[in-house]
Design a protein around this motif. Structure first.
Motif, PDB file in Angstrom:
ATOM      1  N   ALA A 180       5.257   5.890  12.852  1.00  0.00           N
ATOM      2  CA  ALA A 180       4.503   4.681  13.157  1.00  0.00           C
ATOM      3  C   ALA A 180       5.146   3.914  14.304  1.00  0.00           C
ATOM      4  O   ALA A 180       4.452   3.432  15.210  1.00  0.00           O
ATOM      5  N   TRP A 181       6.464   3.795  14.291  1.00  0.00           N
ATOM      6  CA  TRP A 181       7.158   3.073  15.364  1.00  0.00           C
ATOM      7  C   TRP A 181       6.960   3.785  16.704  1.00  0.00           C
ATOM      8  O   TRP A 181       6.636   3.159  17.710  1.00  0.00           O
ATOM      9  N   LEU A 182       7.115   5.095  16.696  1.00  0.00           N
ATOM     10  CA  LEU A 182       6.942   5.848  17.936  1.00  0.00           C
ATOM     11  C   LEU A 182       5.500   5.760  18.428  1.00  0.00           C
ATOM     12  O   LEU A 182       5.245   5.622  19.631  1.00  0.00           O
ATOM     13  N   VAL A 210      11.504  10.700   1.798  1.00  0.00           N
ATOM     14  CA  VAL A 210      11.379  11.335   3.115  1.00  0.00           C
ATOM     15  C   VAL A 210      10.041  10.964   3.746  1.00  0.00           C
ATOM     16  O   VAL A 210       9.964  10.648   4.946  1.00  0.00           O
ATOM     17  N   ILE A 211       8.961  10.996   2.952  1.00  0.00           N
ATOM     18  CA  ILE A 211       7.639  10.633   3.473  1.00  0.00           C
ATOM     19  C   ILE A 211       7.656   9.203   3.995  1.00  0.00           C
ATOM     20  O   ILE A 211       7.133   8.908   5.087  1.00  0.00           O
ATOM     21  N   ALA A 212       8.245   8.292   3.216  1.00  0.00           N
ATOM     22  CA  ALA A 212       8.308   6.894   3.646  1.00  0.00           C
ATOM     23  C   ALA A 212       9.076   6.761   4.956  1.00  0.00           C
ATOM     24  O   ALA A 212       8.639   6.059   5.889  1.00  0.00           O
ATOM     25  N   ALA A 213      10.218   7.455   5.061  1.00  0.00           N
ATOM     26  CA  ALA A 213      11.036   7.369   6.275  1.00  0.00           C
ATOM     27  C   ALA A 213      10.307   7.958   7.477  1.00  0.00           C
ATOM     28  O   ALA A 213      10.307   7.377   8.576  1.00  0.00           O
ATOM     29  N   HIS A 237       0.901   7.362   6.749  1.00  0.00           N
ATOM     30  CA  HIS A 237       1.544   7.665   5.461  1.00  0.00           C
ATOM     31  C   HIS A 237       0.644   8.493   4.541  1.00  0.00           C
ATOM     32  O   HIS A 237       1.119   9.412   3.876  1.00  0.00           O
ATOM     33  N   TRP A 238      -0.662   8.161   4.491  1.00  0.00           N
ATOM     34  CA  TRP A 238      -1.520   8.830   3.508  1.00  0.00           C
ATOM     35  C   TRP A 238      -1.722  10.321   3.791  1.00  0.00           C
ATOM     36  O   TRP A 238      -1.688  11.126   2.844  1.00  0.00           O
ATOM     37  N   PRO A 239      -1.954  10.747   5.029  1.00  0.00           N
ATOM     38  CA  PRO A 239      -2.047  12.194   5.257  1.00  0.00           C
ATOM     39  C   PRO A 239      -0.818  12.951   4.746  1.00  0.00           C
ATOM     40  O   PRO A 239      -0.962  14.055   4.207  1.00  0.00           O
ATOM     41  N   MET A 240       0.360  12.364   4.879  1.00  0.00           N
ATOM     42  CA  MET A 240       1.555  13.042   4.382  1.00  0.00           C
ATOM     43  C   MET A 240       1.593  13.072   2.859  1.00  0.00           C
ATOM     44  O   MET A 240       2.005  14.065   2.249  1.00  0.00           O
ATOM     45  N   VAL A 294       0.835  -1.206   0.000  1.00  0.00           N
ATOM     46  CA  VAL A 294       0.000   0.000   0.000  1.00  0.00           C
ATOM     47  C   VAL A 294       0.870   1.256   0.000  1.00  0.00           C
ATOM     48  O   VAL A 294       0.616   2.208  -0.757  1.00  0.00           O
ATOM     49  N   LEU A 295       1.896   1.268   0.831  1.00  0.00           N
ATOM     50  CA  LEU A 295       2.772   2.438   0.923  1.00  0.00           C
ATOM     51  C   LEU A 295       3.443   2.721  -0.411  1.00  0.00           C
ATOM     52  O   LEU A 295       3.450   3.868  -0.894  1.00  0.00           O
TER      53      LEU A 295
END
Length: 725
Positions: free
Chosen positions: A344-346, A335-338, A313-316, A37-38
């Motif tokens: 997400a991890w945080l 950058v968006i992916a990173a 991810h999608w809002p960005m 999806v990403l």
């Protein structure tokens, strides 16, 4: 409690699991799903079927949730629905609501005011888990479907999922009751009930997908995907060929990801490939090579935080272009992916899991307590969005008042909109004091009307709406939404010149004998039926001139050895030739120029002075003039080319004569600007009518005498007021 100690004490309350007691093969499958999806959202042309990752998630959810419920039934013989729903709330709401709240605030800062209303209502729909039905309604609204992407529209999948979580335990409760009453095996009855749901839902999915764009979002066309996963919970895992089954399952998902496109009829039969692929992986169970892959640190991390990755991810993807002022580039996408992975991890380890598992927060709390906190947090998001909508409403009213005053000044000067292009005393590029119409009202500045639109369900005759008194020359007006954007023009001409317009339009369709290709079976059948009725209406006559206009199509396939363009031109020529007399002129209004979607973001930054900077060159804005080619072959064809009223010196600004020309989609013109086209369109139509002898204007110009080729040249007289400037 410190973050370190909090994380150390994070323990599971679901089925006796801790955070670390997970199935690595499922984490790997989640990583595949969210990665697909990403990558699809960032590079849609390179991974054209990545959207099927959503279907993989549906199967996983159905399997895991049903497995939890079955364990409880086997252990206690009953289902505690309140406990189940509390677990789901602890799992889903902390992350989803914090993302919605953050996105709501971001919308207020970076999204153009013209798109606030759509985005904020999507936030509310997402918070209440009905976003899938909202998008389903918009998908069948031609103009709504062309709206810019919302930062939270991806929440439609969570809405479907939540609806499944509400329905599944209730279904199983009924099945348990029935098994007791009928003295049947409870597992068999539960499995049978889910199987019935799967078959019925699959039927709806296959039947509705070809003709309804809404089928992509609706619960009843997606429930079978959850049900397939749910049925796996009743089946023992494979003992043999599990490695081969896993390979086959992953390859099935990969094939869908690589070979499916936006043009694939989906879900329908096509969804069977990724759904059955995911089901094979789950059926294979533990101890497969995918379990080994799921223990690899990067895969494990992505799998564990896959839910939050999906949320963030999608809002960005949607909001970053508003910030940068340009489409996403490769570096920006990376950058968006990173950032999405980091956020997400945080979110997972510092927010979701502590709230979910810690006994000091919601872990182990009674369902009533969880329900109260969940309701309170949801209300907070909804009230925040409603507050911004209230601000938007007040701003809309104030901006509209100021714009109306500025428009009145422009009209008094004779320089409003298209008038500035023909009045030598005007500068068509001079900015007005404010944007007219204001950005907050731009999306709704439309004259299209329901009664002038589409063929009624089950009807084989065109329901023409009449604009005008029925006196004077009668124009038959056929086209698509670009044609109906001029309804305000026809209304003004009807009042000022005493003419009558018989109007009907169809989404992305027009009068032609060529086959116009549409995206779904329903759209196709609607267009075909409309074209058939339009051709019949043309042949019947009862009009003095035929006006046709539509957007550049790219929807006609080449036939008979001709190119697509030649086929499109030939189709128009043949359709127009069906009019009962060649004495009836056919008048093609060339399609308006178009702008890139998002020009309103540019105007949001630059204001009224951005009319030129936010536009683009004419060669990028103007479509192919196939109307003109077809008119050349018609013995009584005429073209009204309004390009000179939109563009100056090879450039098409987005503001002409102080008025914003386009609605946010960049290809439908605003009603405010369309009204200013009326005198020029009227003069050009009148010239054609005079040339044909249909209309004679006496020197006082207070009455128009007209001869109708449709009725054998009978003479009628109709009083007409003098045209306003």
């Amino acid at each position: 409690m410190s973050v370190t100690s909090l994380l150390r004490h994070v323990k599971g309350t679901e089925s006796g699991e801790t955070v670390r007691d997970t199935r690595p093969e499922i984490q790997a499958l989640r990583a595949i799903a969210v990665g697909s999806v990403l990558l699809y959202h960032l590079w849609p042309k390179r991974l054209s079927g990545g959207y099927v990752g959503v279907d993989v998630f549906f199967v996983i959810s159905g399997f895991l949730i049903t497995s939890h419920l079955l364990r409880e039934v086997d252990r206690s013989g009953k289902l505690r629905v309140g406990v189940f729903w509390a677990r789901r709330a602890r799992r889903l709401l902390p992350s989803s609501l914090i993302v919605l709240l953050a996105t709501t605030v971001a919308i207020s800062f970076v999204v153009p005011s013209s798109q606030w209303s759509r985005s904020l209502w999507d936030v509310i729909g997402s918070a209440l888990y009905v976003e899938n039905w909202r998008l389903a309604a918009l998908s069948v609204d031609y103009l709504g479907a062309n709206a810019a992407a919302s930062p939270v529209q991806h929440f439609w999948t969570l809405s479907v999922e939540e609806q499944f979580y509400v329905a599944l335990p209730l279904l199983l409760l009924v099945a348990l009751w029935f098994s007791r009453v009928a003295r049947l095996n409870r597992r068999a009855v539960m499995a049978a009930s889910i199987g019935v749901v799967a078959l019925v839902s699959l039927f709806f999915s296959v039947e509705q997908t070809p003709w309804s764009a809404a089928a992509y979002f609706t619960t009843h066309t997606r429930a079978w995907e959850f049900a397939v996963g749910a049925l796996l919970a009743f089946v023992p895992p494979l003992v043999h060929v599990k490695q081969l089954a896993t390979i086959a399952g992953v390859l099935g998902i990969a094939a869908a990801v690589v070979f499916f496109t936006d043009g694939t009829a989906f879900p329908g039969f096509a969804a069977l490939l990724p759904v059955l692929g995911a089901a094979l992986v789950l059926w294979a169970g533990r101890g497969t090579w995918l379990a080994w892959a799921g223990r690899v640190a990067p895969v494990a991390v992505v799998g564990r935080s896959s839910y939050a990755i999906y949320l963030w991810h999608w809002p960005m993807v949607v909001l970053v272009p508003y910030v940068t002022g340009e489409t996403l580039t490769w570096p920006t996408k990376l950058v968006i992916a990173a950032v999405a992975l980091l956020l997400a991890w945080l979110t997972t380890v510092l927010w979701e899991e502590p709230i979910r598992f810690s006994s000091r927060l919601l872990g182990g709390r009674r369902p009533r307590v969880v329900a109260m906190w969940s309701a309170g947090a949801t209300i907070l998001v909804v009230v925040t969005a409603l507050s911004f909508l209230y601000v938007d409403g007040n701003r809309r009213a104030a901006a509209q008042d100021v714009a109306d005053q500025a428009l009145a000044v422009l009209q008094a000067s004779g320089c409003a909109g298209a008038a500035a292009m023909v009045n030598s005393q005007c500068d068509p590029l001079a900015p007005a004091p404010v944007l007219i119409p204001p950005l907050v009202a731009l999306a709704d500045d439309d004259d299209n009307r329901e009664d002038c639109w589409n063929l009624a369900e089950g009807s084989n005759s065109l329901p023409l709406c009449q604009v005008g008194s029925g006196k004077g020359p009668r124009f038959l007006v056929l086209g698509d939404s670009h044609s109906n954007s001029l309804l305000g023009v026809y209304e003004r001409l009807a009042v000022e010149r005493g003419w009558t317009f018989l109007v009907n339009g169809q989404a992305a369709c027009y009068a032609t004998t060529a086959h116009v290709e549409r995206d779904t079976e329903k759209m196709q059948s609607s267009c075909d039926a409309w074209r058939e009725s339009a051709l019949k209406t043309i042949a019947e006559g009862n009009y003095d001139a035929l006006i046709v206009t539509h957007a550049s199509q790219d929807r006609v396939s080449p036939t008979g050895g001709m190119t697509a363009d030649e086929t499109e031109v030939a189709g128009m020529i043949e359709a127009w030739a069906m009019r009962p007399s060649m004495d009836i002129p056919v008048i093609a209004i060339r399609d308006n120029p178009t702008q890139r979607t998002g020009f309103d973001t540019c105007l949001d930054r630059q204001g009224p002075a951005g009319g030129v900077a936010c536009g683009r060159a004419a060669h990028d804005s103007l479509g192919r003039d196939l109307h003109g080619l077809a008119i050349e072959a018609d013995p009584n064809g005429h073209v009204i080319d309004l390009t000179d009223l939109y563009c100056v010196d090879g450039y098409c600004p987005v503001i002409v004569g102080g008025i914003v020309v386009y609605r946010p989609d960049g290809h439908h013109i605003t009603a405010t600007f369309a009204h200013t086209l009326a005198p020029m369109i009227g003069d050009r139509l009148e010239g054609i009518l005079r040339e044909q002898g249909i209309l004679d204007v006496s020197p006082p110009a207070t009455a128009s005498a007209w001869h109708s080729p449709a009725d054998g040249g009978a003479l009628s007289v109709v009083a007409a007021p003098s045209p306003s400037v």
